[in-house]
Design a protein around this motif. Sequence first.
Motif, PDB file in Angstrom:
ATOM      1  N   VAL A 115     -22.488  26.161   1.834  1.00 20.64           N
ATOM      2  CA  VAL A 115     -23.145  26.935   0.770  1.00 20.64           C
ATOM      3  C   VAL A 115     -23.947  25.960  -0.096  1.00 20.64           C
ATOM      4  N   PRO A 116     -25.254  25.934   0.010  1.00 25.05           N
ATOM      5  CA  PRO A 116     -26.055  24.954  -0.728  1.00 25.05           C
ATOM      6  C   PRO A 116     -25.919  25.110  -2.242  1.00 25.05           C
ATOM      7  N   VAL A 117     -25.951  23.980  -2.942  1.00 24.09           N
ATOM      8  CA  VAL A 117     -25.988  23.964  -4.406  1.00 24.09           C
ATOM      9  C   VAL A 117     -27.454  23.848  -4.803  1.00 24.09           C
TER      10      VAL A 117
ATOM     11  N   LEU B 151     -20.900  34.028  -7.525  1.00 25.08           N
ATOM     12  CA  LEU B 151     -21.240  34.460  -6.165  1.00 25.08           C
ATOM     13  C   LEU B 151     -20.874  33.406  -5.121  1.00 25.08           C
ATOM     14  N   ASN B 152     -21.232  32.156  -5.374  1.00 26.24           N
ATOM     15  CA  ASN B 152     -20.967  31.109  -4.377  1.00 26.24           C
ATOM     16  C   ASN B 152     -19.478  30.842  -4.206  1.00 26.24           C
ATOM     17  N   SER B 153     -18.719  30.881  -5.311  1.00 25.81           N
ATOM     18  CA  SER B 153     -17.268  30.705  -5.194  1.00 25.81           C
ATOM     19  C   SER B 153     -16.652  31.845  -4.391  1.00 25.81           C
ATOM     20  N   ALA B 154     -17.185  33.055  -4.571  1.00 21.92           N
ATOM     21  CA  ALA B 154     -16.677  34.199  -3.813  1.00 21.92           C
ATOM     22  C   ALA B 154     -16.922  34.014  -2.317  1.00 21.92           C
ATOM     23  N   VAL B 155     -18.083  33.454  -1.952  1.00 23.43           N
ATOM     24  CA  VAL B 155     -18.384  33.198  -0.538  1.00 23.43           C
ATOM     25  C   VAL B 155     -17.361  32.229   0.052  1.00 23.43           C
ATOM     26  N   VAL B 156     -17.095  31.148  -0.683  1.00 21.62           N
ATOM     27  CA  VAL B 156     -16.151  30.136  -0.198  1.00 21.62           C
ATOM     28  C   VAL B 156     -14.760  30.750  -0.022  1.00 21.62           C
ATOM     29  N   MET B 157     -14.273  31.452  -1.049  1.00 17.69           N
ATOM     30  CA  MET B 157     -12.913  32.000  -0.980  1.00 17.69           C
ATOM     31  C   MET B 157     -12.780  33.109   0.056  1.00 17.69           C
ATOM     32  N   ALA B 158     -13.803  33.958   0.192  1.00 14.71           N
ATOM     33  CA  ALA B 158     -13.738  35.013   1.206  1.00 14.71           C
ATOM     34  C   ALA B 158     -13.688  34.396   2.603  1.00 14.71           C
TER      35      ALA B 158
END
Length: 522
Positions: A363-365, A450-457
Amino acid sequence: MFPSFDPKLLTPTRRDVLLGAMASTVILPFGSAGLASAQQGSAGAPAASEAAKRAVEAYRDVILRISHEVWENAELSLQEEVSAEIHLRELQEAGFEIVSVGTSNIPTAFVAEWSQGDGGPKVGFLPEYDALPGLGNAAEPRQTPGPRGVEVGHGCGHNMLGAGCTGAAMALKQMMMEDGTPGTVRVYGCAAEETEGAKVYMARDGLFDDLDACLAWHPAPVTAAGLLRTAALDRLQVTWRGQTAHAGVDPWTGRSALKGAEIFATGIQFMREHLKPTTRLHYVYTAAGEAPNVVPDQAGILIVVRDASREEVAEVTEWVREIAEGSALMTQTEVEVDHLFGMHDLLPNEPLARRIYDHIAAVPVVWTEQEQAFATVCQAGMGLEEAGLDETVLPFLPEITSGGSTDVGDVSYNTPTGVFAWTTIPRGVGLHTWPVTACSGMTIGDKGALNSAVVMAGVGYDVMTDAAFREEVRADFDTRLGGRTYVSPLPEDKIRPHGVPPHLLLRDGTGELTDEFFKLGA
């Protein structure tokens, strides 16, 4: 614009890591080669990463709505009525069953879950949603009152932290529905993290015991994952009672509670030479008399004991008790030591942390010019170097210990737990400051949620579908636990945190009116 050509600004400092959720007490190898390697991530993105991105995108509006509404309705610990209801509303709309409200005797805590199929793994998420006093700020890069003035604001970013966790649960549900994966997704409404965190009470009630893994994240000035440990903690209220007297006419008839407190504080200073480098002791006076010509008959000190483990905290806490008793003997006063609260250290899990790291690398920063400009104005307002927002992923963190504490620690002693940091704060800015509130209310914070949700999902889906991975995670957990049985750090008679508002106490379903309730003037 962030001057990306300056290598000094691309290399996170030790201060950056200390100020973030993934804090360190050692100097880490932040060389440019290490950062380049970290940015490349693993050889290939995890298989679940793209599916997680699509699932989070489907819930994008919901995740941002949670973050924005909680930010606009900032509430202090144990007062998060509106904030908890926002999460519950969205979870119900997404098809989750509300298992309990007022969980573990905390009115603003809850548990919600969704299940599919027979049996299957269980994954938990840990949204927080309490705010802090004095940190209200508009979503502007300068100190200016926010929606609720300056009295209350999300200076730790729990609006986006909570939105990311709840959003990840919804996205994971979506991914499981698409391929019929059996299992349970559970969301724990973690009230009052900033004071007496609900997770400790939930852990005492065994609410995490049946999970295969639990996931969380925290806003920070860096994006990182690794083997972070945090300190265990005890919070003690020490109260002295003496005998009042006229300080000028007949002080010999009095016994000063304040002198007891002062001797105690002196004793604490004499302890320090003989404490381990990992030990922390910090305190404030909560009562010290009111008039200098009256011998104080009551005094108090609130003291926090931290160390690397519960066992070490218990040893230091006992020493603190002995010093309190000695101070009372020396001043012919009476002393009471009230153990208010405690937390475990955070137990890392290497397989889980490395899988989190793989998903982070996918997931790019990325920041816009406007977001970088916002960050630099915040930094200027804080008198810091105008270095903008970090665009890197730190190398995988080795096993290190932070001086801070988190109630996630008690979760980690009951089930394998993974926690990581995502950049939502300008470089050099610490948590619990007005720029955190400002960034939490605009697109910088939106990207964190949003990005944290992608990682955790994505990680949650891996736990649900990869039996070998689950076995690795459990084996690491069992090894680190070393046969120890979880013992709650809470006093046995501690029913709920101090300071629950009276109207919420009435609503919590216990039917109980406590002395505290009447003192508050119900």
